[in-house]
Motif scaffolding. Sequence first.
Motif, PDB file in Angstrom:
ATOM      1  N   THR A 104     -30.783  -1.103  16.423  1.00  0.00           N
ATOM      2  CA  THR A 104     -30.217  -1.288  15.086  1.00  0.00           C
ATOM      3  C   THR A 104     -28.717  -1.525  15.153  1.00  0.00           C
ATOM      4  OG1 THR A 104     -31.901   0.153  14.118  1.00  0.00           O
ATOM      5  CG2 THR A 104     -29.916  -0.218  12.819  1.00  0.00           C
ATOM      6  N   VAL A 105     -28.005  -0.707  15.946  1.00  0.00           N
ATOM      7  CA  VAL A 105     -26.547  -0.833  16.052  1.00  0.00           C
ATOM      8  C   VAL A 105     -26.179  -2.151  16.733  1.00  0.00           C
ATOM      9  CG1 VAL A 105     -24.476   0.146  17.097  1.00  0.00           C
ATOM     10  CG2 VAL A 105     -26.144   1.655  16.014  1.00  0.00           C
ATOM     11  N   LEU A 106     -26.895  -2.526  17.805  1.00  0.00           N
ATOM     12  CA  LEU A 106     -26.611  -3.803  18.482  1.00  0.00           C
ATOM     13  C   LEU A 106     -26.802  -4.977  17.526  1.00  0.00           C
ATOM     14  CD1 LEU A 106     -28.239  -3.232  21.989  1.00  0.00           C
ATOM     15  CD2 LEU A 106     -25.818  -3.669  21.550  1.00  0.00           C
ATOM     16  N   THR A 107     -27.849  -4.912  16.707  1.00  0.00           N
ATOM     17  CA  THR A 107     -28.083  -5.984  15.730  1.00  0.00           C
ATOM     18  C   THR A 107     -26.946  -6.034  14.715  1.00  0.00           C
ATOM     19  OG1 THR A 107     -30.473  -5.728  15.983  1.00  0.00           O
ATOM     20  CG2 THR A 107     -29.701  -6.880  14.010  1.00  0.00           C
ATOM     21  N   ARG A 108     -26.521  -4.873  14.229  1.00  0.00           N
ATOM     22  CA  ARG A 108     -25.398  -4.802  13.279  1.00  0.00           C
ATOM     23  C   ARG A 108     -24.136  -5.407  13.877  1.00  0.00           C
ATOM     24  NH1 ARG A 108     -25.833  -3.507   7.804  1.00  0.00           N
ATOM     25  NH2 ARG A 108     -27.363  -1.857   7.496  1.00  0.00           N
ATOM     26  N   LEU A 109     -23.986  -5.291  15.203  1.00  0.00           N
ATOM     27  CA  LEU A 109     -22.797  -5.801  15.881  1.00  0.00           C
ATOM     28  C   LEU A 109     -22.998  -7.214  16.413  1.00  0.00           C
ATOM     29  CD1 LEU A 109     -21.716  -2.559  17.798  1.00  0.00           C
ATOM     30  CD2 LEU A 109     -20.759  -3.491  15.687  1.00  0.00           C
ATOM     31  N   GLY A 110     -24.022  -7.908  15.910  1.00  0.00           N
ATOM     32  CA  GLY A 110     -24.215  -9.314  16.256  1.00  0.00           C
ATOM     33  C   GLY A 110     -24.815  -9.548  17.622  1.00  0.00           C
ATOM     34  N   LEU A 111     -25.554  -8.555  18.164  1.00  0.00           N
ATOM     35  CA  LEU A 111     -26.141  -8.684  19.499  1.00  0.00           C
ATOM     36  C   LEU A 111     -27.638  -8.419  19.424  1.00  0.00           C
ATOM     37  CD1 LEU A 111     -23.267  -6.744  21.226  1.00  0.00           C
ATOM     38  CD2 LEU A 111     -23.828  -9.114  21.731  1.00  0.00           C
ATOM     39  N   GLY A 112     -28.324  -9.206  18.587  1.00  0.00           N
ATOM     40  CA  GLY A 112     -29.752  -9.024  18.391  1.00  0.00           C
ATOM     41  C   GLY A 112     -30.590  -9.381  19.604  1.00  0.00           C
ATOM     42  N   ASP A 113     -30.048 -10.194  20.520  1.00  0.00           N
ATOM     43  CA  ASP A 113     -30.763 -10.525  21.752  1.00  0.00           C
ATOM     44  C   ASP A 113     -30.424  -9.466  22.794  1.00  0.00           C
ATOM     45  OD1 ASP A 113     -31.980 -11.562  23.951  1.00  0.00           O
ATOM     46  OD2 ASP A 113     -30.984 -13.516  23.893  1.00  0.00           O
ATOM     47  N   TYR A 114     -31.212  -8.394  22.834  1.00  0.00           N
ATOM     48  CA  TYR A 114     -30.903  -7.248  23.688  1.00  0.00           C
ATOM     49  C   TYR A 114     -31.084  -7.553  25.175  1.00  0.00           C
ATOM     50  CZ  TYR A 114     -32.581  -5.545  19.157  1.00  0.00           C
ATOM     51  OH  TYR A 114     -32.830  -5.381  17.819  1.00  0.00           O
ATOM     52  N   GLY A 115     -31.787  -8.649  25.486  1.00  0.00           N
ATOM     53  CA  GLY A 115     -32.097  -8.938  26.880  1.00  0.00           C
ATOM     54  C   GLY A 115     -31.050  -9.742  27.617  1.00  0.00           C
ATOM     55  N   ARG A 116     -29.982 -10.151  26.922  1.00  0.00           N
ATOM     56  CA  ARG A 116     -28.935 -10.929  27.605  1.00  0.00           C
ATOM     57  C   ARG A 116     -28.195 -10.053  28.617  1.00  0.00           C
ATOM     58  NH1 ARG A 116     -25.110 -13.632  23.362  1.00  0.00           N
ATOM     59  NH2 ARG A 116     -24.160 -14.426  25.281  1.00  0.00           N
ATOM     60  N   LYS A 117     -27.877 -10.635  29.763  1.00  0.00           N
ATOM     61  CA  LYS A 117     -27.187  -9.876  30.801  1.00  0.00           C
ATOM     62  C   LYS A 117     -25.699  -9.775  30.503  1.00  0.00           C
ATOM     63  CE  LYS A 117     -30.436 -10.554  34.577  1.00  0.00           C
ATOM     64  NZ  LYS A 117     -30.615 -10.952  35.992  1.00  0.00           N
ATOM     65  N   MET A 118     -25.118  -8.658  30.875  1.00  0.00           N
ATOM     66  CA  MET A 118     -23.710  -8.394  30.579  1.00  0.00           C
ATOM     67  C   MET A 118     -22.786  -9.454  31.189  1.00  0.00           C
ATOM     68  SD  MET A 118     -23.558  -5.747  28.643  1.00  0.00           S
ATOM     69  CE  MET A 118     -21.827  -5.304  28.746  1.00  0.00           C
ATOM     70  N   GLY A 119     -23.152  -9.942  32.366  1.00  0.00           N
ATOM     71  CA  GLY A 119     -22.314 -10.944  33.026  1.00  0.00           C
ATOM     72  C   GLY A 119     -22.238 -12.266  32.291  1.00  0.00           C
ATOM     73  N   THR A 120     -23.195 -12.513  31.376  1.00  0.00           N
ATOM     74  CA  THR A 120     -23.200 -13.771  30.621  1.00  0.00           C
ATOM     75  C   THR A 120     -22.526 -13.636  29.259  1.00  0.00           C
ATOM     76  OG1 THR A 120     -25.327 -13.342  29.525  1.00  0.00           O
ATOM     77  CG2 THR A 120     -25.393 -14.368  31.712  1.00  0.00           C
ATOM     78  N   LEU A 121     -22.156 -12.407  28.876  1.00  0.00           N
ATOM     79  CA  LEU A 121     -21.546 -12.177  27.562  1.00  0.00           C
ATOM     80  C   LEU A 121     -20.050 -12.464  27.594  1.00  0.00           C
ATOM     81  CD1 LEU A 121     -23.252  -8.800  26.501  1.00  0.00           C
ATOM     82  CD2 LEU A 121     -24.026 -11.131  26.066  1.00  0.00           C
ATOM     83  N   SER A 122     -19.502 -12.794  26.434  1.00  0.00           N
ATOM     84  CA  SER A 122     -18.053 -12.971  26.318  1.00  0.00           C
ATOM     85  C   SER A 122     -17.376 -11.600  26.351  1.00  0.00           C
ATOM     86  CB  SER A 122     -17.709 -13.679  25.009  1.00  0.00           C
ATOM     87  OG  SER A 122     -18.004 -12.832  23.901  1.00  0.00           O
ATOM     88  N   GLY A 123     -16.057 -11.601  26.484  1.00  0.00           N
ATOM     89  CA  GLY A 123     -15.313 -10.341  26.497  1.00  0.00           C
ATOM     90  C   GLY A 123     -15.517  -9.548  25.216  1.00  0.00           C
TER      91      GLY A 123
END
Length: 591
Positions: A104-123
């Motif tokens: 729920t919190v990740l979705t609220r923060l615009g990160l609904g795709d929980y399976g993305r790897k940290m190395g591919t995310l922006s800062g």
Amino acid sequence: MLLSAEHITRSLGARILLDDVSLYLDRGEKLGVIGPNGTGKSTLLKLLAGAEEPEGGRVRLDPNVRLEYLPQTPVYEPENTALKQVFAGLDDSAREVAEHEAKTVLTRLGLGDYGRKMGTLSGGERRRVALASVLVRPADILLLDEPTNHLDAGMTAWLEDYLKRYKGVLVMVTHDRYFLERIVGRMVEVENAKLTFYTGNYAQYLQRKAELLEMAQASERKRQALLRREYQWVMQGAKARGTKSRERLERYEALKDQDTPTLRGRVEVTALSSRLGKKTVELRRVSKAFGDRVVIRDFSCILLRDDRVGVIGDNGSGKSTLLNLLAGRLQPDQGEVEIGETVRIGYFSQENPPMDPNQRVIDYMKDVGNYIETAVGTLSAGQLLEQFLFSGNQQYSPIGKLSGGEKRRLFLLSILAGAPNVLLLDEPTNDLDIDTLTVLEDYLETFPGAVVAVSHDRYFLDKMAKRTFLVDGTGVVTETAGGYEEWLKTVEAQETTNVNIPKKEKPKGTRKLKFSYQEQREFETVEEDIAALEAELAKVVEKQEWQASDYMALEKLQAQQEELEKQLEAKMERWVYLTDLNERIQAQKER
């Protein structure tokens, strides 16, 4: 008292950040930490969190207290998914309990795709994962360092509401003045290696700060007047008795040696803008797509010579793309961008440009120009740096020794020193201290050119913008008059209007609403569950009254109360959803 820091001393090289300071945190307290960039705010949080050790003094945390800390630069494992990173360090049972809330919190923060790897995310996305990790873990104390950085306005509003309802101790370093106004009950200012505490929110801090400054200045004026009088007496020849009063001489020396009140240096912005002709920047039916995704669709606008435009929208919706189109850095797929011949654009990007950490600050500014024309005449690079609170020692220090906020301030100075007449600001409030923000806002009020600013800072937008563009992520850009609050009122008025419009009859073939098997069972028992939780909560509150003298027992009961209140709140939200769904099902059956 849950946490205490007593007689703390900490330095950075030869620079003393904190000198024999103390801080105490009581249950339920919400404390805002402010101060100029580079004065030690983040260092203070690191010491409280145990991430760094003080050179002197001691930090003590009650052993039964759970503490969570959000640093400015979170550590992460590149191969972890976003959800796995949130749970890093938790055991399996804790993960099962927190999984729903984490999603729920990740979705609220615009990160609904929980399976993305940290190395591919922006800062910014990685920082939001770190924020989610802190929020979903049970904690008695939250230490947050710039929690609103890289959040859009909607996320910031959600976080504000979340922290208002949070019942533990909250300590946050933030430059978001609405947070300081609406959430905190006490403030501490880090300045000149000392801590100054103020009771109340941001408005009350400003009032008390102004009173203290006025009192200090009045005392100094009185001291100077006495000093002048005593000086005249000392310089006169001895009178009849041949010697001067020893006590009066000592009083004169004491007045002369007395410390003057230390007034914080104030950032000044005096750089002139270049002459701007009639033609500024015009977009005519501009469209821009990346692959199959259309970011800007058929958008037209003309920047007026004295325009003040705020740009809002979700992260990734296309705000920076719009700014790059206006700057001519990005070419549209369709339409035209016309930039006037006299236009001189200053582009303050979201990220600092590459800075050589070994280059001296003075040399970085000399790359802009040895001498710069300003409203007060021609200034050298060093004099301009002094106006922006870079002392002589800092000017000859390498850039690598500056804090993140000081680097942002240096970058901003280099932009303004170039005398632009159109300013494009992408998240200008990130990492700038409140003093610099206030001066930037004052500067923009009198800036004789156009300003377009992408920002999540609602206070900044309300103060700066005369009109607001919403980039909605589907390619549509809509305009409203005024700043963020005016935009919000417009949206709320439109939603109210839409609610009052009679609903059209649904076309045939509309999907039939119904409970799932699990929802049906839950709906039948949810009211009983709520009643049971309320009864259990009442018993816990009652027990606290006759356990007041037993600290350990009382603390356990209070923790139990907080947990029951969380469960009750979640159950009430579920009851609202299920009741609403049931009413819509019944209404559909009647039709």
